[in-house]
Design a protein around this motif. Structure first.
Motif, PDB file in Angstrom:
ATOM      1  N   ALA A  55       0.845  -1.202   0.000  1.00 15.42           N
ATOM      2  CA  ALA A  55       0.000   0.000   0.000  1.00 15.42           C
ATOM      3  C   ALA A  55       0.879   1.250   0.000  1.00 15.42           C
ATOM      4  O   ALA A  55       0.581   2.231  -0.696  1.00 15.42           O
ATOM      5  CB  ALA A  55      -0.934  -0.002   1.204  1.00 15.42           C
ATOM      6  N   SER A  56       1.964   1.207   0.743  1.00 12.10           N
ATOM      7  CA  SER A  56       2.897   2.336   0.784  1.00 12.10           C
ATOM      8  C   SER A  56       3.522   2.569  -0.591  1.00 12.10           C
ATOM      9  O   SER A  56       3.702   3.719  -1.021  1.00 12.10           O
ATOM     10  CB  SER A  56       3.980   2.066   1.836  1.00 12.10           C
ATOM     11  N   GLN A  57       3.816   1.491  -1.300  1.00  8.95           N
ATOM     12  CA  GLN A  57       4.371   1.623  -2.653  1.00  8.95           C
ATOM     13  C   GLN A  57       3.333   2.227  -3.602  1.00  8.95           C
ATOM     14  O   GLN A  57       3.649   3.067  -4.436  1.00  8.95           O
ATOM     15  CB  GLN A  57       4.844   0.263  -3.172  1.00  8.95           C
ATOM     16  N   ARG A  58       2.074   1.799  -3.465  1.00 16.04           N
ATOM     17  CA  ARG A  58       0.984   2.375  -4.268  1.00 16.04           C
ATOM     18  C   ARG A  58       0.897   3.881  -4.037  1.00 16.04           C
ATOM     19  O   ARG A  58       0.811   4.668  -4.970  1.00 16.04           O
ATOM     20  CB  ARG A  58      -0.341   1.715  -3.887  1.00 16.04           C
ATOM     21  N   ASP A  59       0.948   4.279  -2.766  1.00 18.02           N
ATOM     22  CA  ASP A  59       0.864   5.697  -2.415  1.00 18.02           C
ATOM     23  C   ASP A  59       2.025   6.483  -3.013  1.00 18.02           C
ATOM     24  O   ASP A  59       1.838   7.565  -3.579  1.00 18.02           O
ATOM     25  CB  ASP A  59       0.856   5.876  -0.897  1.00 18.02           C
ATOM     26  N   ALA A  60       3.236   5.934  -2.906  1.00 21.90           N
ATOM     27  CA  ALA A  60       4.426   6.611  -3.431  1.00 21.90           C
ATOM     28  C   ALA A  60       4.377   6.721  -4.952  1.00 21.90           C
ATOM     29  O   ALA A  60       4.703   7.772  -5.519  1.00 21.90           O
ATOM     30  CB  ALA A  60       5.691   5.867  -2.989  1.00 21.90           C
ATOM     31  N   ASP A  61       3.967   5.647  -5.611  1.00 22.63           N
ATOM     32  CA  ASP A  61       3.883   5.667  -7.078  1.00 22.63           C
ATOM     33  C   ASP A  61       2.858   6.692  -7.560  1.00 22.63           C
ATOM     34  O   ASP A  61       3.094   7.408  -8.544  1.00 22.63           O
ATOM     35  CB  ASP A  61       3.519   4.279  -7.620  1.00 22.63           C
ATOM     36  N   THR A  62       1.730   6.780  -6.869  1.00 21.86           N
ATOM     37  CA  THR A  62       0.694   7.739  -7.243  1.00 21.86           C
ATOM     38  C   THR A  62       1.201   9.162  -7.029  1.00 21.86           C
ATOM     39  O   THR A  62       0.989  10.042  -7.865  1.00 21.86           O
ATOM     40  CB  THR A  62      -0.597   7.480  -6.438  1.00 21.86           C
ATOM     41  N   HIS A  63       1.887   9.384  -5.924  1.00 20.37           N
ATOM     42  CA  HIS A  63       2.453  10.705  -5.622  1.00 20.37           C
ATOM     43  C   HIS A  63       3.473  11.102  -6.685  1.00 20.37           C
ATOM     44  O   HIS A  63       3.455  12.229  -7.198  1.00 20.37           O
ATOM     45  CB  HIS A  63       3.103  10.679  -4.233  1.00 20.37           C
ATOM     46  N   THR A  64       4.349  10.188  -7.057  1.00 20.92           N
ATOM     47  CA  THR A  64       5.362  10.460  -8.080  1.00 20.92           C
ATOM     48  C   THR A  64       4.708  10.797  -9.417  1.00 20.92           C
ATOM     49  O   THR A  64       5.149  11.715 -10.118  1.00 20.92           O
ATOM     50  CB  THR A  64       6.298   9.241  -8.236  1.00 20.92           C
ATOM     51  N   ALA A  65       3.658  10.086  -9.766  1.00 26.68           N
ATOM     52  CA  ALA A  65       2.964  10.339 -11.038  1.00 26.68           C
ATOM     53  C   ALA A  65       2.313  11.722 -11.048  1.00 26.68           C
ATOM     54  O   ALA A  65       2.202  12.346 -12.106  1.00 26.68           O
ATOM     55  CB  ALA A  65       1.912   9.255 -11.286  1.00 26.68           C
ATOM     56  N   PHE A  66       1.904  12.218  -9.885  1.00 29.11           N
ATOM     57  CA  PHE A  66       1.211  13.507  -9.813  1.00 29.11           C
ATOM     58  C   PHE A  66       2.179  14.695  -9.871  1.00 29.11           C
ATOM     59  O   PHE A  66       1.776  15.795 -10.263  1.00 29.11           O
ATOM     60  CB  PHE A  66       0.377  13.587  -8.526  1.00 29.11           C
ATOM     61  N   GLU A  67       3.417  14.502  -9.510  1.00 26.19           N
ATOM     62  CA  GLU A  67       4.361  15.618  -9.402  1.00 26.19           C
ATOM     63  C   GLU A  67       4.445  16.509 -10.643  1.00 26.19           C
ATOM     64  O   GLU A  67       4.405  17.723 -10.514  1.00 26.19           O
ATOM     65  CB  GLU A  67       5.752  15.120  -9.003  1.00 26.19           C
ATOM     66  N   PRO A  68       4.559  15.969 -11.865  1.00 24.46           N
ATOM     67  CA  PRO A  68       4.617  16.862 -13.026  1.00 24.46           C
ATOM     68  C   PRO A  68       3.335  17.690 -13.217  1.00 24.46           C
ATOM     69  O   PRO A  68       3.375  18.772 -13.782  1.00 24.46           O
ATOM     70  CB  PRO A  68       4.805  15.917 -14.221  1.00 24.46           C
ATOM     71  N   LEU A  69       2.215  17.212 -12.724  1.00 23.95           N
ATOM     72  CA  LEU A  69       0.937  17.899 -12.850  1.00 23.95           C
ATOM     73  C   LEU A  69       0.724  18.918 -11.734  1.00 23.95           C
ATOM     74  O   LEU A  69       0.103  19.965 -11.948  1.00 23.95           O
ATOM     75  CB  LEU A  69      -0.192  16.853 -12.826  1.00 23.95           C
ATOM     76  N   ARG A  70       1.262  18.646 -10.562  1.00 24.27           N
ATOM     77  CA  ARG A  70       0.994  19.457  -9.371  1.00 24.27           C
ATOM     78  C   ARG A  70       1.288  20.937  -9.574  1.00 24.27           C
ATOM     79  O   ARG A  70       0.501  21.796  -9.189  1.00 24.27           O
ATOM     80  CB  ARG A  70       1.793  18.931  -8.180  1.00 24.27           C
ATOM     81  N   THR A  71       2.385  21.261 -10.202  1.00 21.11           N
ATOM     82  CA  THR A  71       2.806  22.650 -10.377  1.00 21.11           C
ATOM     83  C   THR A  71       1.762  23.475 -11.125  1.00 21.11           C
ATOM     84  O   THR A  71       1.556  24.645 -10.814  1.00 21.11           O
ATOM     85  CB  THR A  71       4.143  22.704 -11.136  1.00 21.11           C
ATOM     86  N   ASN A  72       1.104  22.889 -12.105  1.00 17.46           N
ATOM     87  CA  ASN A  72       0.164  23.635 -12.942  1.00 17.46           C
ATOM     88  C   ASN A  72      -1.285  23.203 -12.768  1.00 17.46           C
ATOM     89  O   ASN A  72      -2.144  23.596 -13.560  1.00 17.46           O
ATOM     90  CB  ASN A  72       0.595  23.517 -14.407  1.00 17.46           C
TER      91      ASN A  72
END
Length: 192
Positions: A55-72
């Protein structure tokens, strides 16, 4: 409300959204398969520790995928709200206003959690680096707290794409609607 006025940049932000939607779906699909295989019929994990790590890996992978989108993400939301306000009523999906609200609320929480993470980093011992239990546990907690809001973006983010598509298809208020003009070059019908 801030909007994206640069059309090239806006297309790039939408590509980041598309990537996030695709990556988060793959992550969630993989999680669903894992969860189905590693829980009993009542949904209880066979191995709590292994389940928690996954579950922790799922959370980290989802967070990493969102990073390029987060700024904009805020620009995408502002642009979608502006587009939605100018769409003809018959082209608007009633769920879009709700979905934009969910995305706004989720982004607010994610921004708050990011500020908390920055504060947490400042309070960690000097020797706490990635790979150390203190750092990794704090990061896992941050990812876990963020996951449901990231999931909101995965669930409702498609509305931004849908609104943009509707805006591109909508008649422009700046250009007059097309008119039917007689076709020239053809002989007029002969009346008898």
């Amino acid at each position: 409300m801030t909007i994206s006025a640069d059309h090239t940049a806006h297309r790039e932000y939408l590509r980041h959204l598309d990537s996030y939607l695709s990556d988060s779906k793959q992550t969630l699909d993989a999680w669903d398969v894992y969860s189905d295989e590693h829980t009993d019929l009542d949904g209880w994990p066979h191995d709590d520790h292994a389940y928690g790590l996954r579950a922790s890996q799922r959370d980290a992978d989802t967070h990493t995928a969102f990073e390029p989108l987060r700024t904009n993400a805020r620009l995408l939301l502002g642009t979608a709200e502006t587009q939605l306000a100018h769409l003809p009523a018959n082209t608007v999906q009633s769920r879009w206003v709700y979905q934009l609200g969910v995305l706004h609320a989720a982004l607010e929480r994610l921004e708050g959690l990011q500020e908390q993470w920055t504060t947490t980093l400042d309070t960690l011992p000097a020797n706490a680096r990635p790979g150390s239990p203190v750092f990794d546990n704090a990061l896992a907690e941050h990812h876990a707290e963020s996951w449901s809001y990231l999931d909101d973006w995965a669930t409702h983010g498609q509305a931004l794409r849908e609104i943009n598509s509707a805006a591109l298809k909508a008649p422009s208020r700046l250009a007059p609607p097309p008119t039917t003009a007689p076709v020239t070059g053809r002989a007029a019908p002969v009346r008898k």
